[in-house]
Design a protein around this motif. Structure first.
Motif, PDB file in Angstrom:
ATOM      1  N   ILE A  29       0.831  -1.204   0.000  1.00 15.00           N
ATOM      2  CA  ILE A  29       0.000   0.000   0.000  1.00 15.00           C
ATOM      3  C   ILE A  29       0.869   1.260   0.000  1.00 15.00           C
ATOM      4  O   ILE A  29       0.649   2.186  -0.788  1.00 15.00           O
ATOM      5  CB  ILE A  29      -0.948  -0.029   1.200  1.00 15.00           C
TER       6      ILE A  29
ATOM      7  N   CYS B 255       2.131   9.727  -5.517  1.00 10.34           N
ATOM      8  CA  CYS B 255       2.487  11.126  -5.263  1.00 10.34           C
ATOM      9  C   CYS B 255       3.392  11.690  -6.334  1.00 10.34           C
ATOM     10  O   CYS B 255       3.505  12.883  -6.481  1.00 10.34           O
ATOM     11  CB  CYS B 255       3.197  11.372  -3.934  1.00 10.34           C
TER      12      CYS B 255
ATOM     13  N   PHE C 140       1.147   4.383  -2.715  1.00  9.82           N
ATOM     14  CA  PHE C 140       1.018   5.800  -2.374  1.00  9.82           C
ATOM     15  C   PHE C 140       2.186   6.608  -2.904  1.00  9.82           C
ATOM     16  O   PHE C 140       2.031   7.668  -3.458  1.00  9.82           O
ATOM     17  CB  PHE C 140       0.929   5.980  -0.864  1.00  9.82           C
ATOM     18  N   PHE C 141       3.405   6.037  -2.720  1.00 14.45           N
ATOM     19  CA  PHE C 141       4.572   6.773  -3.170  1.00 14.45           C
ATOM     20  C   PHE C 141       4.492   7.022  -4.667  1.00 14.45           C
ATOM     21  O   PHE C 141       4.766   8.112  -5.142  1.00 14.45           O
ATOM     22  CB  PHE C 141       5.857   6.006  -2.831  1.00 14.45           C
TER      23      PHE C 141
ATOM     24  N   ALA D  80      -6.191   1.089   4.294  1.00 17.94           N
ATOM     25  CA  ALA D  80      -4.807   1.310   4.707  1.00 17.94           C
ATOM     26  C   ALA D  80      -4.745   1.737   6.167  1.00 17.94           C
ATOM     27  O   ALA D  80      -3.938   1.219   6.950  1.00 17.94           O
ATOM     28  CB  ALA D  80      -4.163   2.373   3.820  1.00 17.94           C
TER      29      ALA D  80
ATOM     30  N   GLY E  62       5.530  18.149   0.345  1.00 14.63           N
ATOM     31  CA  GLY E  62       4.993  17.694  -0.932  1.00 14.63           C
ATOM     32  C   GLY E  62       3.914  16.630  -0.779  1.00 14.63           C
ATOM     33  O   GLY E  62       3.764  15.761  -1.628  1.00 14.63           O
TER      34      GLY E  62
ATOM     35  N   ASN F 233      -2.384  16.626  -2.062  1.00 21.06           N
ATOM     36  CA  ASN F 233      -2.900  15.781  -3.132  1.00 21.06           C
ATOM     37  C   ASN F 233      -2.292  14.384  -3.142  1.00 21.06           C
ATOM     38  O   ASN F 233      -2.122  13.776  -4.195  1.00 21.06           O
ATOM     39  CB  ASN F 233      -2.672  16.423  -4.501  1.00 21.06           C
ATOM     40  N   SER F 234      -1.895  13.887  -1.975  1.00 18.51           N
ATOM     41  CA  SER F 234      -1.434  12.498  -1.948  1.00 18.51           C
ATOM     42  C   SER F 234      -2.120  11.781  -0.790  1.00 18.51           C
ATOM     43  O   SER F 234      -2.434  12.390   0.227  1.00 18.51           O
ATOM     44  CB  SER F 234       0.075  12.438  -1.774  1.00 18.51           C
ATOM     45  N   TYR F 235      -2.328  10.490  -0.972  1.00 18.85           N
ATOM     46  CA  TYR F 235      -2.982   9.727   0.090  1.00 18.85           C
ATOM     47  C   TYR F 235      -2.031   9.436   1.244  1.00 18.85           C
ATOM     48  O   TYR F 235      -2.464   9.133   2.348  1.00 18.85           O
ATOM     49  CB  TYR F 235      -3.517   8.405  -0.457  1.00 18.85           C
ATOM     50  N   LEU F 236      -0.718   9.509   0.951  1.00 18.29           N
ATOM     51  CA  LEU F 236       0.240   9.189   2.001  1.00 18.29           C
ATOM     52  C   LEU F 236       0.051  10.121   3.204  1.00 18.29           C
ATOM     53  O   LEU F 236      -0.060   9.668   4.350  1.00 18.29           O
ATOM     54  CB  LEU F 236       1.661   9.302   1.452  1.00 18.29           C
TER      55      LEU F 236
END
Lengths: 735, 275
Positions: free
Chosen positions: A10, A18, A14-15, B78, B132, B135-138
């Protein structure tokens, strides 16, 4: 091990997600607050633009007006944010003062500005900041043509017609149809009448003018419509008014041009000016607002040129006409206004007549303070706790005070030295502690490697992201961060802390927050544990019951809180209907008197919160060995004794975390209070500390003050948290 | 006989209570069936005359609902997995080991919940844009996990505390190492707490709006709460769609609860200690 693989997979996804956002197209982001139907049209015209300019991609992000404002502030402040921001003209004042949008005078020629009607170009402090594509947003009288043949021309006629149409059809003592409905408790919906009585909200120097004869008469007039003439409902917010007009339960409604789309095809309606005030012979003056585009201050160079071109396209006559064709919006381009499609549009013609009587929306940041002061006192009059005379003079006084608070820029005083000394000492103490305990920790680490390895990932996860915001807030709380120092704030010391502690209001709200927290917690735990105990046995339809009981937790809070607000309406809400029909009690004024509103908030939150406690308790009950009960039964212990001596003490270790955290969450739960009381109504009396913080931070832009208040909340909760842990430590291990 | 009467009385009470509990939700359901886009009604009846499935059809065909659903499921899954994995291990150490900084650490976990969230938004934004992670799910998953973990850890720790350490001790005597004792003995006994942790982590991300609103600006990435919220605008909300969305959004939660509920019973008995 499987867990780990899944997590890696997962995280990997994600990485990748991005980094793949980079394409060679240049992207222009627009944040806007357009209504649902308008958004589709905006997307269409942006697609046209993308087709003509293959190198450009336009991203549209919708946020609700208030959120658009606060999110844009945060992002522009952080050095990013969308290139273009679209919204109502009253955001121009604050944004310009904060320095987060750029002046347009140098970017465009006067020839460009001259292609628009006057009030489409928004100026503030000598510069132009916004190009409006829509002029309107004004209130008017809408009438149901099936009921009303010709709209009332003046207030005498309005009252007479109102009485005629306000009916109890089935004779049960309850009104089934009202002559007039509207969101009358909201100052924006009151403002036209203020003009009709010959006054206005502020003068040309942007000073509030609320302590006037016009305002006193206006207050008294609205109250008389409700109490003396009884042609409007006792409690009526926007959604109720809307629903009543839609279902024919109201003959007339005061609403804005945005509502047409919703009524079209459902009600045969006509449009008219809000009736002339008979006493003065003046037409009420609805506020005419402009909506348009501003450019982010962070946009520079070549990108700025592209953004300029897009702005010109979006405000062009062609695009405006397309909007008009699709959603009946009132264009601002002179060329568009000359177009025959506009000239022949019946609704727009009627609407243009309404606009003639209107007044432009003030764009100064002070407007917020004026709305706020007016809202509080206006609602006090309607709630019967103030006379129009007192209310008008207090409104003026509060508005002036809030404007002063909002605009003041504190400079570092003498206390800055105490502050620096304090920080220095604190740093020293922390350093000493680290040196002193360092050896012990290292030793403990060697002994308990497994334990430290076990806790490390979770602790890193939790603290990595919270530490910076936390210290940032501590810093802000000692600074003069506010509207006028948005980009150049500095540390000033303890000023805001002193301000909080010397304000009597703080203590009232603190007490209220205490009551709020403990009442909620008591019922959450009480109901939760009771239900868990009852359901943890053989019962018919047990899975069904158990599932049904968690539903309040599953449904999105926003809509269920608003549903409860609807249920608390005095005349039409189900709560009062049940009280009257089944319990033969008088219905209560749930949403217009302070105590009842507070109780309504608590009831809603109890409903929202008990399922969670029930699940936790249900889980906790599983850790109690059944042998204990069997033994107790043999010894002849009663049910209650079993509950008191086995269930409760054995449940404690599992319930305590939920209890302590439940306390913290409830203390800081802004949503329910904000939604049910509609932002603190009536008269700003339904606040707990966090909703007060929210108001200070986002309504009056007093970030420093809000941060200080947050720090105080944090300290209160810290003390309460430590205390409750001490109390419960004895139960840490039952074995 | 007395027992049976008692059971039926309790059943009656619970049924009435449940009816009262779901009434507001039925109201939302009623709104979702209406075509006139009005939020409030003035009768106790749930379903009005002009009812239909119009809004549901619209929701699935006319909006990006399915994309939001997919995004939300991804993020929530997640967070749930991370929450369960990290909380169960961390809490175990906190329950079984006595080490320096243990109490401070537990308290520090609580303190992260004490700061009013509204004031954290501005620094969050500054931090995340520097990293950064906009706009990222991380970024979203990290924040959601960090908000869900403190409760999950405390709750798991409380549950572990009720399990007698004698169980592991005897397992170790039988040749298990401490890690095996944890995996093979303690975790299976803790299913009720794991269920609560999973449910809680899931909900923390499933219904969160405020943080999502500052992190996710690209509509393609929207999660369900963001998507639903886009039906709302000041004074002109698409109530029918919103209500239909709300009803559909609660279904996965209910399904998750039903499928986890059977683990809400535990095999732990006093016998396992004595035996």
């Amino acid at each position: 091990m499987i867990f780990k693989k899944i997590i890696y997979a997962i995280l990997g996804v994600f990485f990748i997600s991005c980094f793949d956002g980079s394409t060679e197209k240049s992207t222009i982001n627009i944040w806007h607050q357009m209504h649902y139907e308008n958004r589709k049209v905006l997307r269409e015209v942006c697609n046209w633009y993308e087709d003509e300019n293959p190198g450009i991609q336009i991203n549209l992000t919708y946020r609700e007006t208030e959120e658009l404002r606060s999110n844009y502030q945060s992002s522009a402040m952080g050095g990013s944010g969308p290139e273009l921001i679209y919204g109502p003209s009253d955001q121009v004042g604050p944004f310009a003062a904060m320095g987060i949008i750029q002046p347009l005078d140098t970017l465009f020629t006067d020839d460009f500005f001259n292609t628009f009607v006057d009030n489409a170009i928004i100026s503030y402090q000598g510069h132009k900041w916004m190009v409006g594509d829509v002029v309107g947003n004004h209130l008017m009288l809408l009438y149901n043509k099936n009921l009303v043949t010709s709209p009332p021309q003046n207030t005498d006629e309005l009252i007479a017609m109102g009485k005629e149409y306000t009916l109890d059809v089935d004779g049960d003592g309850k009104i089934d149809r009202y002559g007039l409905v509207w969101n009358f408790t909201e100052p924006f919906f009151y403002a036209p009448w203020l003009g009709g009585f010959g006054g206005w909200l502020l003068d040309y120097e942007n000073q509030p003018t609320l302590n006037t004869e016009a305002n006193r008469k206006g207050f008294a007039f609205i109250k008389s419509l409700r109490d003396e003439h009884k042609i409007i409902p006792q409690e009526c917010d926007y959604e109720i008014a809307n629903a009543m007009f839609l279902s024919g339960e109201a003959a007339m409604i005061i609403n804005g041009d945005w509502s047409w789309g919703n009524y079209k095809g459902k009600v045969d309606f006509g449009i008219a000016r809000i009736p002339m005030v008979s006493e003065t012979g003046l037409w009420p003056t609805p506020i005419v607002g402009t909506k348009g585009y501003s450019i982010n201050t962070n946009v520079q160079g070549r990108e700025l040129e592209e953004v300029n071109r897009l702005l010109q396209f979006l405000t062009s006559a062609k695009v405006q006409l397309y909007f008009t064709e699709k959603v009946n919006s009132q264009p601002s381009s002179k060329a568009a206004l000359k177009d025959e499609r506009i000239a022949e549009n019946e609704i727009l013609k009627a609407s243009a007549r309404v606009v003639e009587a209107g007044r432009p929306m003030a764009v100064v940041p002070e407007m917020r303070a004026i709305w706020d002061a007016l809202r509080t006192q206006y609602q006090a009059v309607l709630g019967g706790s103030a006379t129009p005379e007192n209310a008008a003079s207090l409104a003026q006084k509060n508005a002036l005070k809030q404007i002063q608070l909002m605009n003041e820029v504190q400079t570092p005083g003498n206390s800055i030295w105490i502050f620096r000394l304090g920080m220095f000492l604190l740093g020293g103490i922390i350093l000493l502690l680290i040196i002193k305990n360092g050896k012990d920790i290292a030793e403990s680490f060697r002994e308990n490697k497994t334990a430290y390895l076990f806790i490390a990932p979770a602790f890193v996860m939790v603290f990595a992201i919270i530490i910076f915001p936390f210290f940032y807030n501590i810093l802000i709380s000692f600074s003069n961060f506010s509207l006028n120092t948005f980009r150049d704030w500095q540390i000033i010391g303890f000023h805001h802390y002193v301000e909080v502690f010397t304000d009597l209001h703080f203590y009232t709200i603190l007490i209220k927050t205490g009551i709020w927290t403990f009442t909620n917690l008591f019922f959450h735990l009480g109901i939760g544990i009771l239900l868990a105990v009852l359901i943890n046995r053989t019962l018919p339809a047990k899975p069904l019951l158990r599932t049904a009981l968690i539903i309040p937790w599953a449904v999105p809070q926003y809509i269920s809180a608003l549903t409860w607000r609807g249920m608390f309406n005095q005349e039409y809400g189900s709560v009062n209907m049940i009280l009257e029909k089944f319990l033969f009690m008088e219905g209560l004024q749930w949403l217009s008197s302070p105590t009842e509103t507070f109780i309504a908030c608590i009831l809603t939150n109890v409903w929202l919160g008990f399922p969670f406690m029930m699940i936790v308790a249900l889980g906790g009950l599983q850790s109690i060995p059944t042998e204990l009960y069997e033994a107790a039964e043999v010894d002849g212990a009663s049910r209650w004794q079993q509950f008191k001596c086995i269930t409760l003490p054995m449940l404690m270790p599992v319930m305590i975390p939920a209890m302590i955290l439940g306390m913290i969450w409830t203390f800081n739960n802004i949503n329910v209070v904000w939604l049910v009381s509609n932002g603190g109504e009536p008269s700003d009396q339904t606040h707990i500390l966090v909703s007060f913080v929210y108001k200070a931070a986002f309504n009056l832009y007093r970030y420093g003050y809000a941060a200080a208040l947050s720090m105080i909340i944090f300290c209160i909760l810290l003390v309460m948290g430590i205390y409750s842990i001490r109390q419960s430590n004895s139960t840490e291990s039952v074995y | 006989m007395r027992k049976q009467i008692e059971t039926w009385l309790i059943f009656l009470f619970l049924s009435i209570f449940t009816l009262g509990t779901i009434y507001p939700v039925l109201n939302i359901f009623g709104v979702s069936l209406r075509e006139d886009n009005a939020f409030q009604t003035r009768s106790l009846a749930v379903i009005s005359e002009n009812s239909g499935l119009y809004n549901y059809v619209q929701l699935f065909t006319g909006t990006d609902f399915l994309i939001w659903l997919k995004n939300s499921l991804l993020v929530s899954a997640a967070v749930t997995i991370l929450g369960v994995a990290l909380a169960s291990t961390c809490a175990y150490a906190l329950s079984r080991y006595r080490f320096k900084g243990r109490n401070l650490g537990m308290m520090a976990l609580l303190t992260t919940q004490m700061f009013p969230a509204t004031m954290l938004l501005l620094p969050f934004f500054i931090l995340l844009s520097k990293l950064g992670l906009i706009n990222s799910y991380l970024g979203l998953v990290i924040i959601y996990s960090s908000t869900a973990l403190p409760f999950c850890i405390w709750q798991m720790k409380g549950f572990y505390d009720t399990i007698p350490p004698a169980l592991e001790e005897s397992a170790c005597l039988d040749g298990c190492n401490p890690l095996q004792a944890f995996y093979k003995i303690i975790l299976p006994l803790s299913t009720p707490a794991l269920v609560i942790t999973a449910l809680f982590s899931f909900m923390a991300s499933w219904s969160e709006y405020v943080v999502a609103a500052i992190i996710l600006q690209d509509p393609e990435l929207y999660t369900l709460p963001l998507g639903l919220k886009s039906f709302q605008s000041s004074l002109a909300t698409e109530w029918g769609l919103y209500a239909a969305g709300a009803v559909v959004v609660s279904i996965p939660v209910v399904i998750l609860f039903i499928s986890l509920a059977r683990f809400l019973v535990s095999g732990l008995t006093l016998g396992s200690v004595k035996g």
